[in-house]
Design an enzyme around this catalytic site. Structure first.
Site: not given
Ligand code: IPM
Ligand code: MG
Length: 356
Positions: A142, A191, A223, A247, A251
């Site tokens: 990032y 990884k 993975d 990240d 999710d």
């Molecule tokens: C998160 C989001 C952010 C990230 C985006 C919006 C830049 O997906 O906070 O997980 O990738 O960190």
């Molecule tokens: Mg995210």
């Protein structure tokens, strides 16, 4: 106690959900005799529209000067085609970096009231899901160097992923300390079969694991982690990992609970300053309709009280108020099903506030 909170409502449903969290915080103030001062700062698309940048320097200074920052969400299709240097997300990354918010805590918990909202079979979620993802937030790909250049007549793009020992060690410590207060287990995700940065990551984690010998430690490849989260999520307690893996996995993990709208997060610095936000996005398709779920933001406010203000009792009170609203059958549209009471965003906020 008097605390100064910089409020970044942001775009899409951001303003609605943050308003509900403040409604709840106001009741906490009354009940526990605190005073919270709120300073609003534009962030994301709304700031691009007003000032041409996703956050102004004054806005950033107000974040740095605060006792904590409460954020809704940023971005939306309207700003999808702006230059990369002023994208809404740029502001979020800048705040993380300038405030030194290196530790992102994403607790992923299956609310027992919503167990059947999980897309996983009851035989898999039967043991419950209660894990803490500790994501490194100010390093890795990032924040590495980026460039797009032309080589032999074609474009070539590069994003560098870099980690130093001290960056790995400090996020590792957050994970081990957190495990001591929870289930006593850390899984470090990397990884290391491919990446140098992961091999260093693993070496540093192994040293820490010796120091925290009371914590049960394991390494797991990213993975395989993606697979294990679906196969047997209750095996995990604390997961610690680098920025991009975190990240993606957070999710995935949040979806296991069936309700991304409920999940909070905390981004912590080495001091007490932190930023708190729900992990979901700005949901532009439902913005302004008063149907968003404010619980992720309200739970984020609870994390703010716990981590930045050392107000554990007040944080517990918010979490109990949320659970009572669910026990009493109130559901926003995203978690609604027959037989329950459907409420809007604002009404859910009012119900939770009145449960404090
Ligand atoms: C998160 C989001 C952010 C990230 C985006 C919006 C830049 O997906 O906070 O997980 O990738 O960190
Ligand atoms: Mg995210």
């Amino acid at each position: 106690m008097v605390k100064n909170i910089t409020v970044l409502k942001g775009d899409g449903i951001g303003p609605e959900i943050v308003t509900q969290a403040i409604k709840v915080l106001d009741v906490v103030c009354e009940k526990y005799s605190h005073k919270f001062n709120y300073t609003e700062v534009d962030i994301g698309g709304c700031s691009i529209d007003k000032y041409g940048v996703p956050i102004t320097e004054e806005g950033m200074a107000k974040c740095k000067a605060a006792d904590s920052v409460l954020l809704g969400a940023v971005g939306g299709p309207k700003w999808d085609n702006v230059a990369p240097s002023v994208r809404p997300e740029k502001a979020l990354l800048a705040v993380r970096s300038e405030l030194g918010l290196f530790a992102n805590l994403r607790p992923t918990k299956l609310f027992s009231q919503l167990a059947d909202a999980s897309p996983l079979k009851p035989s898999i979620v039967g043991n419950g899901i209660d894990l803490m993802i500790v994501r490194e937030l100010t390093g890795g790909i990032y924040f590495g160097k980026r460039r797009t250049e032309t080589v032999d007549g074609e474009k070539v793009a590069t994003d560098e992923m870099t980690y130093s020992e001290h960056e790995i060690e400090r996020i590792g410590r957050v994970a081990f300390e957190s495990a001591r207060k929870r289930g006593g287990r850390v899984a470090s995700v990397d990884k290391a079969n491919v990446l140098d940065s992961s091999r260093l990551w693993r070496a540093v984690m192994h040293k820490l694991a010796e120091e925290y010998s009371d914590v049960e430690y394991s390494d797991i490849l990213v993975d395989n982690t993606a697979m294990q989260l679906i196969k047997n999520p209750s095996q995990f307690d604390v997961i610690v990992t680098e920025n991009m893996f975190g990240d993606i996995l957070s999710d995935e993990a949040s979806m296991l609970t069936g309700s991304i709208g409920m999940m909070p997060s905390a981004s912590l610095s080495e001091g007490t300053l932190g930023m708190y936000e729900p992990i979901h996005g700005s949901a532009p398709d439902i913005a302004g309709m008063d149907i968003a779920n404010p619980i992720g933001t309200i739970m984020s406010a609870a994390m703010m009280l716990r981590y930045s203000f050392d107000m554990a009792e007040e944080a517990d009170a918010i979490e109990r108020a949320v659970n009572k609203a669910l026990d009493d059958g109130y559901r926003t549209a995203d978690i609604y099903k027959d037989g329950f009471k459907k409420v809007g965003c604002s009404e859910m906020g009012t119900i939770i506030a009145s449960n404090i």
